[in-house]
Motif scaffolding. Structure first.
Motif, PDB file in Angstrom:
ATOM      1  N   PHE A   1      -7.850  11.913   4.443  1.00 28.99           N
ATOM      2  CA  PHE A   1      -6.920  11.879   5.575  1.00 28.99           C
ATOM      3  C   PHE A   1      -5.484  11.750   5.062  1.00 28.99           C
ATOM      4  N   VAL A   2      -5.264  10.804   4.161  1.00 29.72           N
ATOM      5  CA  VAL A   2      -3.928  10.588   3.590  1.00 29.72           C
ATOM      6  C   VAL A   2      -3.453  11.855   2.883  1.00 29.72           C
ATOM      7  N   ASN A   3      -4.303  12.466   2.091  1.00 25.42           N
ATOM      8  CA  ASN A   3      -3.923  13.694   1.375  1.00 25.42           C
ATOM      9  C   ASN A   3      -3.541  14.815   2.335  1.00 25.42           C
ATOM     10  N   ARG A   4      -4.308  14.979   3.427  1.00 28.60           N
ATOM     11  CA  ARG A   4      -4.006  16.033   4.412  1.00 28.60           C
ATOM     12  C   ARG A   4      -2.632  15.814   5.048  1.00 28.60           C
ATOM     13  N   VAL A   5      -2.348  14.583   5.441  1.00 30.86           N
ATOM     14  CA  VAL A   5      -1.063  14.308   6.099  1.00 30.86           C
ATOM     15  C   VAL A   5       0.085  14.470   5.108  1.00 30.86           C
ATOM     16  N   ARG A   6      -0.066  13.966   3.903  1.00 33.44           N
ATOM     17  CA  ARG A   6       0.993  14.134   2.886  1.00 33.44           C
ATOM     18  C   ARG A   6       1.231  15.611   2.560  1.00 33.44           C
ATOM     19  N   ALA A   7       0.170  16.397   2.486  1.00 33.07           N
ATOM     20  CA  ALA A   7       0.289  17.819   2.174  1.00 33.07           C
ATOM     21  C   ALA A   7       0.980  18.599   3.285  1.00 33.07           C
TER      22      ALA A   7
END
Length: 126
Positions: free
Chosen positions: A15-21
């Protein structure tokens, strides 16, 4: 660009990776030169999803925004939070009092409740 790890990751980290990306997409949606995702907190049973986003515009203008999403959603299946932020950034926000909420962790003490905003924008979808 956010790099995904080579090893297995859990749903919260994905989830964190998707939002940061999504930072470049947030910048484009807002008409900003760049966007930096300073903080991402995945949703959990006891807390809302959260994203602190800094948009940088021409002339060294920075806008620091905090977005709040849903509580108790499975982070692995939740792709809607980033999309709601993007949609909010491109929308007409003339009725802002309906979805601005007090937030002690935000730099200015306010956060955008994208869940409430989406319910107002798309009442049939709720």
């Amino acid at each position: 660009m956010t790099r995904l790890s080579d090893g297995p990751s859990d749903a919260a980290q994905e989830f964190v990776n998707r939002v940061r990306a999504a930072a470049p997409d947030f910048a484009a949606a807002a008409g900003a030169e760049t966007a930096v995702v300073r903080e991402v907190v995945p949703p959990a049973r006891h807390r809302r999803a959260r994203c602190r986003l800094v948009l940088r515009f021409t002339g060294d203008v920075e806008v620091d925004l905090t977005f709040l999403g849903p509580v108790s959603r499975d982070p692995a299946r939740d792709t809607g939070f980033g999309a709601q932020i993007q949609e909010w950034l491109t929308s007409d926000r003339s009725n802002e009092q309906a979805w601005l909420v007090a937030d002690d962790e935000s730099p200015d003490g306010l956060a955008v409740d994208v869940t409430a905003w989406a319910d107002l924008e798309h009442p049939a979808a709720s």
